[in-house]
Design a protein around this motif. Structure first.
Motif, PDB file in Angstrom:
ATOM      1  N   SER A   5      76.715  63.447  51.351  1.00 38.45           N
ATOM      2  CA  SER A   5      76.339  63.919  52.740  1.00 38.45           C
ATOM      3  C   SER A   5      75.406  63.185  52.857  1.00 38.45           C
ATOM      4  CB  SER A   5      76.223  65.429  52.914  1.00 38.45           C
ATOM      5  OG  SER A   5      76.061  65.661  54.027  1.00 38.45           O
ATOM      6  N   THR A   6      74.954  62.220  53.983  1.00 35.49           N
ATOM      7  CA  THR A   6      73.225  62.248  54.992  1.00 35.49           C
ATOM      8  C   THR A   6      73.194  62.879  55.209  1.00 35.49           C
ATOM      9  OG1 THR A   6      74.968  61.550  57.146  1.00 35.49           O
ATOM     10  CG2 THR A   6      74.427  59.621  55.602  1.00 35.49           C
ATOM     11  N   GLU A   7      74.116  64.652  55.625  1.00 35.55           N
ATOM     12  CA  GLU A   7      72.816  65.693  55.903  1.00 35.55           C
ATOM     13  C   GLU A   7      71.155  65.769  54.682  1.00 35.55           C
ATOM     14  OE1 GLU A   7      72.868  70.077  55.313  1.00 35.55           O
ATOM     15  OE2 GLU A   7      74.655  69.633  56.650  1.00 35.55           O
ATOM     16  N   GLY A   8      71.631  65.592  53.433  1.00 33.22           N
ATOM     17  CA  GLY A   8      70.310  65.648  52.740  1.00 33.22           C
ATOM     18  C   GLY A   8      68.999  64.130  52.683  1.00 33.22           C
ATOM     19  N   LEU A   9      69.745  63.435  53.343  1.00 32.65           N
ATOM     20  CA  LEU A   9      68.710  62.300  53.325  1.00 32.65           C
ATOM     21  C   LEU A   9      68.321  62.596  54.758  1.00 32.65           C
ATOM     22  CD1 LEU A   9      70.894  59.539  52.088  1.00 32.65           C
ATOM     23  CD2 LEU A   9      69.009  60.304  50.543  1.00 32.65           C
ATOM     24  N   ASP A  10      68.862  63.422  55.273  1.00 30.39           N
ATOM     25  CA  ASP A  10      68.547  63.002  57.260  1.00 30.39           C
ATOM     26  C   ASP A  10      67.277  64.233  57.050  1.00 30.39           C
ATOM     27  OD1 ASP A  10      69.788  61.685  58.550  1.00 30.39           O
ATOM     28  OD2 ASP A  10      71.283  63.371  58.768  1.00 30.39           O
ATOM     29  N   LEU A  11      67.385  65.853  56.393  1.00 31.59           N
ATOM     30  CA  LEU A  11      66.888  66.641  55.853  1.00 31.59           C
ATOM     31  C   LEU A  11      65.574  65.810  55.313  1.00 31.59           C
ATOM     32  CD1 LEU A  11      66.080  69.661  55.721  1.00 31.59           C
ATOM     33  CD2 LEU A  11      67.116  70.154  53.571  1.00 31.59           C
ATOM     34  N   GLU A  12      65.571  64.823  54.026  1.00 32.52           N
ATOM     35  CA  GLU A  12      63.888  64.916  53.380  1.00 32.52           C
ATOM     36  C   GLU A  12      63.419  64.120  54.040  1.00 32.52           C
ATOM     37  OE1 GLU A  12      63.261  60.352  50.055  1.00 32.52           O
ATOM     38  OE2 GLU A  12      65.472  61.445  50.036  1.00 32.52           O
ATOM     39  N   GLU A  13      63.785  63.233  55.727  1.00 31.81           N
ATOM     40  CA  GLU A  13      63.387  62.086  56.452  1.00 31.81           C
ATOM     41  C   GLU A  13      62.694  62.828  56.996  1.00 31.81           C
ATOM     42  OE1 GLU A  13      60.714  59.819  57.981  1.00 31.81           O
ATOM     43  OE2 GLU A  13      62.182  58.969  55.859  1.00 31.81           O
ATOM     44  N   LEU A  14      63.233  64.642  57.770  1.00 31.82           N
ATOM     45  CA  LEU A  14      62.727  65.214  58.210  1.00 31.82           C
ATOM     46  C   LEU A  14      61.621  65.847  58.195  1.00 31.82           C
ATOM     47  CD1 LEU A  14      62.370  66.936  60.537  1.00 31.82           C
ATOM     48  CD2 LEU A  14      64.429  68.873  60.111  1.00 31.82           C
ATOM     49  N   VAL A  15      61.040  66.682  56.589  1.00 36.06           N
ATOM     50  CA  VAL A  15      60.425  67.287  55.773  1.00 36.06           C
ATOM     51  C   VAL A  15      59.443  65.930  55.472  1.00 36.06           C
ATOM     52  CG1 VAL A  15      59.875  67.976  53.122  1.00 36.06           C
ATOM     53  CG2 VAL A  15      61.904  68.476  54.099  1.00 36.06           C
ATOM     54  N   ARG A  16      59.836  64.974  55.119  1.00 41.36           N
ATOM     55  CA  ARG A  16      58.195  63.716  55.096  1.00 41.36           C
ATOM     56  C   ARG A  16      57.634  63.575  56.004  1.00 41.36           C
ATOM     57  NH1 ARG A  16      57.973  59.726  51.454  1.00 41.36           N
ATOM     58  NH2 ARG A  16      59.727  59.988  49.291  1.00 41.36           N
ATOM     59  N   GLN A  17      58.211  63.294  57.571  1.00 44.96           N
ATOM     60  CA  GLN A  17      58.048  63.340  58.699  1.00 44.96           C
ATOM     61  C   GLN A  17      56.517  64.677  58.811  1.00 44.96           C
ATOM     62  OE1 GLN A  17      57.574  60.568  60.975  1.00 44.96           O
ATOM     63  NE2 GLN A  17      55.706  61.775  61.373  1.00 44.96           N
ATOM     64  N   GLU A  18      57.309  65.530  58.812  1.00 47.72           N
ATOM     65  CA  GLU A  18      56.796  67.285  58.856  1.00 47.72           C
ATOM     66  C   GLU A  18      55.650  67.192  58.187  1.00 47.72           C
ATOM     67  OE1 GLU A  18      60.026  69.866  58.469  1.00 47.72           O
ATOM     68  OE2 GLU A  18      60.272  70.120  60.538  1.00 47.72           O
ATOM     69  N   LEU A  19      55.354  66.434  57.380  1.00 45.14           N
ATOM     70  CA  LEU A  19      54.087  67.054  55.724  1.00 45.14           C
ATOM     71  C   LEU A  19      53.218  65.192  56.500  1.00 45.14           C
ATOM     72  CD1 LEU A  19      56.392  67.075  53.155  1.00 45.14           C
ATOM     73  CD2 LEU A  19      54.499  68.961  53.906  1.00 45.14           C
ATOM     74  N   ARG A  20      53.867  65.263  56.744  1.00 45.34           N
ATOM     75  CA  ARG A  20      52.553  63.344  57.693  1.00 45.34           C
ATOM     76  C   ARG A  20      52.356  63.837  58.955  1.00 45.34           C
ATOM     77  NH1 ARG A  20      56.814  59.971  55.340  1.00 45.34           N
ATOM     78  NH2 ARG A  20      57.851  59.661  57.838  1.00 45.34           N
TER      79      ARG A  20
END
Length: 101
Positions: A5-20
């Motif tokens: 699933s691309t769901e995990g990759l979308d979650l990764e980008e969301l987590v990255r953005q929130e931490l930035r």
């Protein structure tokens, strides 16, 4: 997590953005550099977040000095991610945070 699933990759980008957005330095690679975060999607566990310092390359007796700093960083990461609505758990004795939703 679904391995195809691309769901995990979308979650990764969301987590990255929130931490930035929270002021953390998020490294572009899997490995965290001195003071930066390593963030990646592990299909079997979720999004993995790690924090590393150059101090960890030193002898073990120096690591005790940095235990309080590590605890503070982990608490900050847990707080940011939890307040953003994510489900987060610790893995490998707190050395990794796993975000599953």
């Amino acid at each position: 997590m679904d391995t195809d699933s691309t769901e995990g990759l979308d979650l990764e980008e969301l987590v990255r953005q929130e931490l930035r957005d929270a002021g953390f330095t998020v490294e572009p690679s899997l490995m965290s550099l001195d003071g930066g975060l390593g963030v990646w999607h592990d299909p079997t566990r979720g999004v993995v977040v790690t924090w590393g310092t150059s101090a960890e390359q030193r002898p073990a007796n120096h690591l005790v000095k940095y235990a309080t700093i590590r605890a503070a960083v982990q608490l900050a990461l847990l707080t940011v991610l939890s307040e953003a609505g994510h489900h987060v758990k610790e893995d490998f004795s707190g050395l990794e945070l796993i975000v599953t939703s």
